[in-house]
Design a protein around this motif. Sequence first.
Motif, short mmCIF file in Angstrom:
data_model
loop_
_atom_site.label_atom_id
_atom_site.label_comp_id
_atom_site.label_asym_id
_atom_site.label_seq_id
_atom_site.Cartn_x
_atom_site.Cartn_y
_atom_site.Cartn_z
N THR A 1 0.82 -1.22 0.00
CA THR A 1 0.00 0.00 0.00
C THR A 1 0.85 1.26 0.00
N LYS A 2 1.99 1.24 0.70
CA LYS A 2 2.77 2.47 0.74
C LYS A 2 3.34 2.83 -0.63
N ILE A 3 3.53 1.85 -1.50
CA ILE A 3 3.96 2.15 -2.86
C ILE A 3 2.82 2.85 -3.61
N ALA A 4 1.61 2.33 -3.50
CA ALA A 4 0.45 2.95 -4.15
C ALA A 4 0.24 4.37 -3.63
N ASP A 5 0.34 4.54 -2.31
CA ASP A 5 0.15 5.87 -1.72
C ASP A 5 1.19 6.86 -2.23
N GLU A 6 2.45 6.45 -2.24
CA GLU A 6 3.52 7.34 -2.70
C GLU A 6 3.35 7.65 -4.18
N PHE A 7 2.96 6.67 -4.96
CA PHE A 7 2.76 6.87 -6.39
C PHE A 7 1.67 7.92 -6.64
N ILE A 8 0.55 7.79 -5.94
CA ILE A 8 -0.55 8.76 -6.09
C ILE A 8 -0.13 10.13 -5.60
N ASN A 9 0.60 10.19 -4.49
CA ASN A 9 1.08 11.48 -3.98
C ASN A 9 1.98 12.17 -5.00
N ARG A 10 2.87 11.42 -5.62
CA ARG A 10 3.75 12.01 -6.64
C ARG A 10 2.95 12.46 -7.86
N ALA A 11 1.97 11.67 -8.26
CA ALA A 11 1.13 12.04 -9.41
C ALA A 11 0.36 13.33 -9.12
N ALA A 12 -0.07 13.49 -7.87
CA ALA A 12 -0.85 14.68 -7.48
C ALA A 12 -0.02 15.96 -7.61
N LYS A 13 1.28 15.85 -7.54
CA LYS A 13 2.14 17.02 -7.70
C LYS A 13 2.22 17.47 -9.15
N ARG A 14 1.83 16.59 -10.07
CA ARG A 14 1.97 16.88 -11.50
C ARG A 14 0.65 16.95 -12.26
N ASP A 15 -0.44 16.46 -11.64
CA ASP A 15 -1.70 16.39 -12.40
C ASP A 15 -2.88 16.68 -11.47
N GLN A 16 -3.78 17.54 -11.93
CA GLN A 16 -4.94 17.96 -11.13
C GLN A 16 -5.90 16.83 -10.81
N ALA A 17 -6.03 15.84 -11.68
CA ALA A 17 -6.96 14.74 -11.42
C ALA A 17 -6.52 13.96 -10.19
N PHE A 18 -5.23 13.75 -10.01
CA PHE A 18 -4.73 13.04 -8.84
C PHE A 18 -4.77 13.94 -7.60
N GLN A 19 -4.57 15.24 -7.80
CA GLN A 19 -4.69 16.18 -6.69
C GLN A 19 -6.12 16.17 -6.16
N ALA A 20 -7.11 16.07 -7.05
CA ALA A 20 -8.51 16.00 -6.62
C ALA A 20 -8.78 14.74 -5.79
N ILE A 21 -8.15 13.62 -6.16
CA ILE A 21 -8.31 12.39 -5.38
C ILE A 21 -7.82 12.62 -3.96
N LEU A 22 -6.64 13.21 -3.82
CA LEU A 22 -6.09 13.46 -2.48
C LEU A 22 -6.95 14.45 -1.71
N ASN A 23 -7.44 15.48 -2.38
CA ASN A 23 -8.29 16.46 -1.71
C ASN A 23 -9.57 15.81 -1.19
N ASN A 24 -10.15 14.90 -1.97
CA ASN A 24 -11.36 14.19 -1.53
C ASN A 24 -11.07 13.31 -0.33
N GLN A 25 -9.90 12.66 -0.30
CA GLN A 25 -9.55 11.80 0.82
C GLN A 25 -9.29 12.63 2.08
N LYS A 26 -8.64 13.78 1.93
CA LYS A 26 -8.37 14.64 3.09
C LYS A 26 -9.65 15.24 3.63
N GLY A 27 -10.64 15.39 2.75
CA GLY A 27 -11.91 15.94 3.18
C GLY A 27 -12.77 14.93 3.92
N GLY A 28 -12.24 13.73 4.15
CA GLY A 28 -12.97 12.74 4.93
C GLY A 28 -13.71 11.71 4.12
N SER A 29 -13.79 11.89 2.81
CA SER A 29 -14.48 10.88 2.03
C SER A 29 -13.48 9.86 1.53
#
Length: 132
Positions: A89-117
């Motif tokens: 899981t930590k590989i998947a998490d890090e991969f998504i975190n890195r993608a979020a730094k370069r692409d808005q679609a992945f940033q939206a995923i992280l924002n939704n998770q931080k918002g509690g959903s």
Amino acid sequence: MQTVSLKRNGKEDLVFTGELLVSLDDRELMGVTPNWWELKLYKTSIGKFILSSTFHINYPSRRTLHGALSFSKAEHLQHYLVNECNGPTKIADEFINRAAKRDQAFQAILNNQKGGSAFKQPASRPVASKAF
């Protein structure tokens, strides 16, 4: 954007126009092991995401496995990494975190998770393109 050519075992190389968003070698997170996994994420010129996977096997015999999958949405790629891929899981998490730094679609995923959903499964099961 540039022309990208990815090796795939048992198939012709996958060639497309796109840009590299993320590169991750699992040894960065897991330490030195005899077998390791490299993941790369590309965004194509038409907005799809290509996940390139290279698995280096040194034990019990040396070989390298190459693959590539296409996803129409960032959420589908995240679902694959978290639920269908056998990596830690930590590989998947890090991969998504890195993608979020370069692409808005992945940033939206992280924002939704931080918002509690929590990540919600799409109405239909995301499927990687069978062509890849």
